[in-house]
Design a protein around this motif. Structure first.
Motif, PDB file in Angstrom:
ATOM      1  N   ILE A 132       0.835  -1.207   0.000  1.00 48.12           N
ATOM      2  CA  ILE A 132       0.000   0.000   0.000  1.00 48.12           C
ATOM      3  C   ILE A 132       0.869   1.255   0.000  1.00 48.12           C
ATOM      4  CG2 ILE A 132      -0.295   0.157   2.497  1.00 48.12           C
ATOM      5  CD1 ILE A 132      -3.411   0.567   0.827  1.00 48.12           C
ATOM      6  N   LEU A 133       2.072   1.138   0.587  1.00 50.11           N
ATOM      7  CA  LEU A 133       3.001   2.269   0.615  1.00 50.11           C
ATOM      8  C   LEU A 133       3.487   2.576  -0.801  1.00 50.11           C
ATOM      9  CD1 LEU A 133       4.375   4.070   2.763  1.00 50.11           C
ATOM     10  CD2 LEU A 133       6.343   2.589   2.574  1.00 50.11           C
ATOM     11  N   LEU A 134       3.858   1.538  -1.535  1.00 49.23           N
ATOM     12  CA  LEU A 134       4.309   1.729  -2.912  1.00 49.23           C
ATOM     13  C   LEU A 134       3.180   2.318  -3.754  1.00 49.23           C
ATOM     14  CD1 LEU A 134       6.534   1.362  -4.972  1.00 49.23           C
ATOM     15  CD2 LEU A 134       5.786  -0.971  -5.336  1.00 49.23           C
ATOM     16  N   MET A 136       0.882   4.211  -2.655  1.00 54.87           N
ATOM     17  CA  MET A 136       0.748   5.614  -2.270  1.00 54.87           C
ATOM     18  C   MET A 136       1.802   6.481  -2.953  1.00 54.87           C
ATOM     19  SD  MET A 136      -0.251   5.167   1.736  1.00 54.87           S
ATOM     20  CE  MET A 136      -0.281   6.861   2.290  1.00 54.87           C
ATOM     21  N   VAL A 137       3.020   5.926  -3.103  1.00 53.62           N
ATOM     22  CA  VAL A 137       4.072   6.664  -3.808  1.00 53.62           C
ATOM     23  C   VAL A 137       3.618   6.938  -5.241  1.00 53.62           C
ATOM     24  CG1 VAL A 137       6.396   6.485  -4.756  1.00 53.62           C
ATOM     25  CG2 VAL A 137       5.956   5.761  -2.423  1.00 53.62           C
ATOM     26  N   VAL A 139       0.562   7.053  -6.389  1.00 53.47           N
ATOM     27  CA  VAL A 139      -0.533   8.023  -6.406  1.00 53.47           C
ATOM     28  C   VAL A 139       0.007   9.446  -6.223  1.00 53.47           C
ATOM     29  CG1 VAL A 139      -2.606   8.802  -5.181  1.00 53.47           C
ATOM     30  CG2 VAL A 139      -2.301   6.390  -5.673  1.00 53.47           C
ATOM     31  N   THR A 140       1.062   9.585  -5.380  1.00 51.07           N
ATOM     32  CA  THR A 140       1.675  10.910  -5.221  1.00 51.07           C
ATOM     33  C   THR A 140       2.196  11.409  -6.559  1.00 51.07           C
ATOM     34  OG1 THR A 140       2.482  10.087  -3.105  1.00 51.07           O
ATOM     35  CG2 THR A 140       3.279  12.236  -3.802  1.00 51.07           C
ATOM     36  N   ILE A 141       2.801  10.491  -7.315  1.00 52.88           N
ATOM     37  CA  ILE A 141       3.375  10.888  -8.594  1.00 52.88           C
ATOM     38  C   ILE A 141       2.273  11.252  -9.592  1.00 52.88           C
ATOM     39  CG2 ILE A 141       4.709  10.083 -10.579  1.00 52.88           C
ATOM     40  CD1 ILE A 141       6.235   8.258  -8.620  1.00 52.88           C
ATOM     41  N   LEU A 142       1.257  10.418  -9.686  1.00 52.98           N
ATOM     42  CA  LEU A 142       0.258  10.578 -10.746  1.00 52.98           C
ATOM     43  C   LEU A 142      -0.899  11.478 -10.360  1.00 52.98           C
ATOM     44  CD1 LEU A 142       0.044   6.873 -11.965  1.00 52.98           C
ATOM     45  CD2 LEU A 142       1.316   8.742 -13.011  1.00 52.98           C
ATOM     46  N   GLY A 143      -1.130  11.652  -9.050  1.00 51.47           N
ATOM     47  CA  GLY A 143      -2.299  12.409  -8.620  1.00 51.47           C
ATOM     48  C   GLY A 143      -3.426  11.455  -8.279  1.00 51.47           C
ATOM     49  N   LEU A 227      -7.561   8.314  -1.367  1.00 52.56           N
ATOM     50  CA  LEU A 227      -6.511   8.495  -2.377  1.00 52.56           C
ATOM     51  C   LEU A 227      -6.867   7.781  -3.676  1.00 52.56           C
ATOM     52  CD1 LEU A 227      -3.449   7.875  -0.032  1.00 52.56           C
ATOM     53  CD2 LEU A 227      -4.456  10.048  -0.660  1.00 52.56           C
TER      54      LEU A 227
END
Lengths: 284, 340
Positions: A132-134, A136-137, A139-143, A227
């Protein structure tokens, strides 16, 4: 998972599967959700997006089987439509991760050398993070959006398939029939697709079935964290997130979507477990 | 042993280097103008230029990565764009809450998981075996965020015996000075037993939520591993000596069945850190997971980078400890080159 003992070349796989109670239960659950998803417009009693403030947070009734949520939307209809999203998420994610995982694993296993090293080290790195952490990373990149959540989950599960396929390819590569194919001058791509891949299918099928459940769970988790799916979409995880604040007044609006996630994931897990047993020649 | 340790530290270093590269590239993988995404649509040109300069986005890539690594070595994780605080300070502030939750969940799952596994193995094929194994199968498919909400519904709203959110009652927390950040320890140090009891009450539901899936997996592994060991000849010998059933199981069989269980526990730790993000969101637990979630939501890249690096490091470190523990449980396992 022990992929060394799983093999497709047994005549009685299907019969073994039929005898396995988990397979029947799992497949029934999946079939049930498939039917619900296909006939959603016929089964739903309301428009899943239609809000009606006057009727917000109503309990169970003849009109609203599972009550209404904080904006007066019908929870039952939203769950019915949500099955479309969850199945879509699971199937798309698995197609992508299976596709790319197979590609990377096959290349790494078949060609070996620095290419193998490079691919597998990247895969190891991805496995070094909780999934789930990966996600989230990514999602941070793509929005934040449902599409991006699906992409994130797809990427997260690539390494598992790559590893399985690589291990199988390494084993199959040395077998006589592959050498034979090489001797008669078959190209690498031809050998990979027609000789090596069909013999690595069994462990992949098992992992993919279990993987659909895991992908649905992770995507719902992302939406629950706010998210993934946008607010208002009838996605089960997002519904849980939205309705949590009304848990006291409308407990069904929280209980029901979670139950749906649980059942669909259980269905894929049961079927996956049964497939593993059925494809394992050591278990009879 | 020493050379093994050195080798393992080197490999952790390499993996961290890999993760750092991945994390570093995050900024550059953002489609479009990264500075604009981070600073927000309404940022002025001045702010954007400043941001690009701060992040070194105007320099060549290798130069940026070298600087990123150098900062990392000096434990400088940069400043959060959202809170303007140093990321390392934020991690230090939020980590104890997560550690307390994770450790409690781990203790819960190890204790009850091993106990359930023993019961299932000893009463193999009987009611308790079926009960604990089918419960654990259900546990694996359970979305933990749903489990958490159901526990809140049952214990906080219907039975009203446990609090639903937070780490400590707001009134009580005013008296407690945070020295360690672990509320169980802080309240004890303050000698405030009312607050200590309250902190435990707040910890129960989140710990059960987070610990249930590891519990299920540990129980299954303990059962199958113990069943295997119970077939060994030395177990028959122990029985032949006239030892009682439970002495044989606890003193002779259990320790020898722990190696596979330990592996699972190590792997589950990674899951726990992921699950903590979801659990903290349900219970409004002010830990690293909640912090990271809001960082992702705000696309606070620096904070996400720092958080991910920290968690990855922790995960690798725990796995190293698990490896070293193998030697304790099975003296035949000699870690490192002595094995050759």
């Amino acid at each position: 998972m022990n992929d060394t003992t799983i093999s497709m070349d047994q005549p009685n796989v299907f019969r073994k599967l039929l005898r396995h109670p988990s397979a029947t239960i799992g497949a029934s659950i999946i079939l049930f959700f498939l039917i619900v998803a296909i006939f959603a417009p016929l089964i739903a009693t309301h428009d899943p997006m239609q809000t009606e403030i006057a009727k917000r947070l109503k309990g169970q009734s003849g009109e609203h089987y599972l009550g209404t949520d904080g904006t007066g939307r019908d929870v039952f209809s939203r769950i019915v439509y949500g099955s479309r999203i969850s199945l879509k998420v699971g199937l798309i994610a698995i197609t992508f991760s299976l596709g790319f995982g197979t590609l990377f694993g096959a290349i790494a296993g078949y060609f070996g050398g620095w290419l193998d090293n490079l691919i597998m080290r990247v895969m190891d790195m991805m496995l070094a993070m909780p999934s789930i952490l990966l996600a989230m990373v990514i999602v941070t990149i793509l929005g934040q959006s449902l599409t991006n959540a699906i992409i994130a989950v797809s990427i997260v599960y690539i390494p598992q398939y790559a590893r399985i396929l690589r291990a199988s390819v390494l084993k199959v590569r040395e077998l006589d029939y592959v050498t034979a194919a090489k001797v008669i001058g078959a190209s690498d791509i031809r050998i990979l697709t027609t000789t090596v891949l069909p013999n690595c299918l069994a462990p992949l099928i098992v992992q993919a079935t279990l993987g659909i459940g895991a992908a649905i769970l992770d995507a719902a988790g992302l939406s629950f964290l706010g998210l993934g799916a946008e607010v208002g979409e009838p996605e089960w995880g997002a519904m849980l997130n939205e309705n949590t604040k009304h848990i006291r007044k409308a407990p069904l609006a929280v209980t029901a979507p979670g139950m749906a996630i649980f059942l669909i994931v259980l269905g894929f897990n049961l079927l996956g477990d049964a497939l593993r047993d059925a494809l394992d020649p050591q278990i009879d | 042993m020493l050379s093994y340790l050195i080798q393992r530290f080197l490999s952790i270093g390499l993996s961290l280097l890999g993760v750092s590269l991945l994390v570093f590239l995050m900024v550059h993988l953002i489609p479009g103008d990264a500075a604009l995404t981070i600073a927000g649509e309404r940022a002025t040109e001045e702010v954007l230029t400043q941001l690009r300069e701060d992040m070194g986005l105007d320099k060549p890539l290798y130069h940026q990565y070298a600087k990123f690594l150098w900062d990392l070595v000096r434990l400088d994780l940069g400043r959060s764009f959202k809170t303007k605080q140093p990321v390392l300070e934020e991690i230090k502030r939020y980590f104890p809450a997560t550690a307390e939750l994770t450790l409690a969940a781990m203790a819960f799952s190890i204790f009850f998981g091993i106990a359930a596994g023993i019961v299932a193995a000893v009463y193999r094929g009987k009611f308790w075996d079926y009960f604990s194994m089918s419960t654990s199968l259900a546990g694996i498919s359970m979305p933990i965020f749903w489990l958490g909400l159901m526990l809140i519904l049952l214990f906080s709203y219907y039975l009203k015996i446990l609090p639903a959110t937070g780490r400590l009652d707001t009134v009580l927390s005013l008296d407690i000075e945070s020295c360690t950040g672990f509320y169980l320890i802080d309240t004890l140090l303050a000698g405030n037993f009312v607050a200590f009891k309250d902190a435990i009450a707040h910890l129960v539901l989140p710990a059960i939520t987070l610990g249930t899936i590891p519990l299920a997996i540990i129980a299954r592994m303990t059962r199958s591993s113990l069943l295997e060991v119970l077939n060994e000849p030395y177990i028959t010998t122990a029985y032949a000596k006239g030892l009682s059933k439970w002495v044989v199981i606890i003193k002779h069989a259990l320790k020898n069945s722990m190696v596979p269980v330990l592996t699972v526990i190590g792997l589950e730790f990674g899951y726990l850190m992921g699950g903590a993000i979801l659990t903290e969101h349900i219970f409004s637990w002010p830990g690293l997971g909640s912090w990271l979630r809001s960082a992702v939501e705000a696309r606070d890249v620096r904070a996400v980078q720092g958080g991910v690096l920290f968690v990855s490091f922790l995960f690798m470190f725990v796995n190293l400890i698990v490896d070293l523990l193998y030697a304790y449980f099975d003296p035949r396992i000699r870690v490192g080159d002595e094995a050759k």
